[in-house]
Design an enzyme around this catalytic site. Structure first.
Site, PDB file in Angstrom:
ATOM      1  CB  CYS A 196      -9.163  -2.772  -8.046  1.00 12.91           C
ATOM      2  SG  CYS A 196     -10.625  -2.119  -8.542  1.00 12.91           S
ATOM      3  N   GLY A 249      -8.750  -8.586  -7.122  1.00 12.11           N
ATOM      4  CA  GLY A 249      -7.551  -8.309  -6.460  1.00 12.11           C
ATOM      5  C   GLY A 249      -6.477  -9.196  -6.851  1.00 12.11           C
ATOM      6  CG  HIS A 304      -1.899  -1.014   1.137  1.00 19.53           C
ATOM      7  ND1 HIS A 304      -3.096  -1.162   0.142  1.00 19.53           N
ATOM      8  CD2 HIS A 304      -2.128  -2.209   1.820  1.00 19.53           C
ATOM      9  CE1 HIS A 304      -3.836  -2.150   0.315  1.00 19.53           C
ATOM     10  NE2 HIS A 304      -3.381  -2.806   1.447  1.00 19.53           N
TER      11      HIS A 304
END
Length: 411
Positions: free
Chosen positions: A363, A313, A65
Site C-alpha cells: 500500500c 508500507g 499524506h
C-alpha cells in the site's frame, strides 16, 4: 522560464495566481483556482486546498499524506522546493507542472497524454487506496478491492478533533457514513479499513487540536495504533462504526492495524475490538500493516496470534530503517524506498506470508511506482494497492511482469 524546482507528485498541470499562505486565516480567503504557496502543508488544510489550481510547498516529500491526497483529488502539486515561498511572488501568474516538478513564470502549455490503453487483467489483484470516499464509485469497476481506507481525511474535513466528535456523539457516524460509501461501491470486493494513523501536527489546527503534544518529528512520534491505544475510546468508536456496518449486512469489510511495533499492540487492538462486540477473524478479516523493522523480524508472532492478511508500507519502512524523516528536505537524498535493507525486509514478509498462505499487499506510494511494482510481482506479492489515478497503468505493469516471469520459466 523556470522560477523554482521541486518534486512533482502527479501528472497534473495548473495555472493561476500565486497566493501565499502565511497564517491559518489566509486559507479562509481562498476562492478557488489560485496557486497556493506555503511553507508546509498539512492534512487539516485539505478542505481548503482541494479548490486550489495548484499547490507548492517548501517542505514535504513525494510520500507525504498531503501529496498523496492532492494527487487523488487531481490537484497539481510540487513539494520540497526549499525556497518556493521566497521565489514566487504574490499575484504573479505561474504554471505548476506536477509531472516534472517545475514551476514556470506565466502560462506554459503542456499537452497531456491520454491513457488509451486496454484494461489488463493480471493474476495479481490490483486494489486501490482511498482517501476520498466520494470517488469510490468511479474507481470501483477498475479495481479488485480497497487495500486501505484512509479515513483520516473524512475526519479532518469536519474541522474537529476526533475527541471533540467523540464527545459530541458524532465520531461513529462520521466514520460509518464514509466507509459505507466505499463498501457500497465495492460490493462483493474486499474493503480494508485502516484504523487512525494521524500525526499530531495534522490535528493541531482542528477544533480541540490544542490537546495534541508538540513534537519536532511527528512522523516518528505519537501516531498509528500506539496513539489510539492511549485513547481506547477513540479506537472503540472506530470499531463500533465497522460493527454498525456489519450489522447492516456489509460482509466485505476487513480491519488492518497500522504501524505496529510488536505483537502486543496488535493483541491489545484486537482486545478492544472484542470489547465492542466484534470477533476478530470470525466476524471479519483482521490484519496488520507491517511498516517497522521490529514487526518484520517478529512476524511469526503476529501469524501465531492470527493474521488474515498483511499490508506493507515501504515509505515508513524506509524512514524507520534509514533514520530519515520522509518529509525532511535536508535529508531527502537519503530517503530510498529501494535501499537493499528495505527490499530485504519486504521480501522476507512476502515469502513468510506465502509460506503461511496469508495475503500480502503493498500500500502507499510504492504501489504506484512501476519499477517497485515489477519487483514486488517477481518477489511473489499477492496484491498491489495503488492510487486511484494509477490503476490502469499498474494493471499493465503487473501484467507485463507476470508474462515475463512465465516466459522465463518456459525458456
Amino acid at each position: 522560464m523556470i522560477v523554482v524546482r521541486g518534486i512533482g507528485t502527479g501528472p497534473y498541470v495548473g495555472v493561476g495566481q500565486v497566493r501565499k499562505i502565511e497564517r491559518d486565516e489566509d486559507l479562509l480567503k481562498l476562492v478557488g483556482g489560485e496557486i497556493v504557496v506555503i511553507s508546509r502543508a498539512s492534512r487539516d488544510m485539505l478542505s481548503y486546498l482541494h479548490r486550489a489550481g495548484g499547490v507548492v510547498t517548501d517542505y514535504g516529500g513525494l510520500t507525504s499524506h498531503v501529496a498523496i491526497v492532492l494527487r487523488e483529488m487531481k490537484v497539481p502539486c510540487v513539494v520540497g522546493t526549499g525556497n518556493g515561498t521566497e521565489k514566487l511572488q504574490e499575484n504573479t501568474i505561474v504554471t505548476v507542472d506536477g509531472n516534472t516538478g517545475n514551476i514556470y513564470q506565466g502560462f506554459m502549455e503542456r499537452e497531456g497524454k491520454k491513457d488509451t490503453s486496454q484494461i489488463y487483467l493480471p493474476a495479481t489483484n490490483i486494489k486501490v487506496n482511498l482517501n476520498v470516499p466520494e470517488i469510490a464509485w468511479k474507481v470501483a469497476p477498475l479495481a479488485d478491492g480497497v487495500g486501505s481506507i484512509r479515513i483520516e481525511n473524512s475526519i479532518i474535513r469536519t474541522g474537529k478533533h476526533p475527541q471533540i466528535l467523540l464527545e459530541e456523539g458524532k465520531l461513529v457516524q462520521v466514520i460509518a457514513d464514509a466507509v459505507r460509501l466505499i463498501a457500497d461501491a465495492f460490493c462483493l470486493k474486499p474493503v480494508w479499513f485502516r484504523t487512525f494513523d494521524i500525526p499530531t501536527d495534522e490535528l493541531k489546527r482542528l477544533e480541540g487540536g490544542t490537546r495534541e503534544p508538540a513534537e519536532k518529528n511527528p512522523l516518528m512520534g505519537l501516531r498509528g495504533i500506539h496513539k489510539d491505544l492511549k485513547n481506547p475510546e477513540i479506537l472503540k468508536a472506530e470499531f463500533k462504526a465497522i460493527m454498525e456496518l456489519i450489522e447492516e449486512g456489509y460482509d466485505n469489510l476487513g480491519v488492518k492495524i497500522p504501524l505496529v511495533r510488536d505483537v502486543s499492540e496488535y493483541q491489545e487492538a484486537k482486545k478492544v475490538m472484542k470489547e465492542v462486540g466484534l470477533k476478530p477473524h470470525r466476524d471479519l478479516p483482521v490484519g496488520a500493516s507491517i511498516e517497522t523493522p521490529s514487526a518484520v523480524f517478529t512476524l511469526e508472532e503476529f501469524i501465531k496470534d492470527g493474521m488474515d492478511f498483511a499490508t506493507l508500507g515501504m515509505s515508513d519502512m524506509a524512514m524507520c530503517s534509514l533514520a530519515v524523516d520522509r518529509r525532511g528536505v535536508r535529508v531527502a537524498k537519503h530517503f530510498n524506498l529501494t535501499h537493499p535493507s528495505v527490499l530485504t525486509m519486504i521480501k522476507t514478509v512476502i515469502e513468510t506470508c506465502n509460506q503461511q498462505g496469508i495475503e500480502s499487499c503493498i500500500c502507499g506510494y510504492a504501489g504506484s511506482d512501476p519499477d517497485i511494482v515489477s519487483w514486488l510481482v517477481k518477489t511473489g506479492i499477492t496484491s498491489i494497492s495503488t492510487n486511484p489515478d494509477q490503476i490502469l497503468k499498474i494493471r499493465k505493469v503487473v501484467d507485463i511482469a507476470e508474462r515475463t516471469l512465465i516466459q522465463r520459466e518456459l525458456a
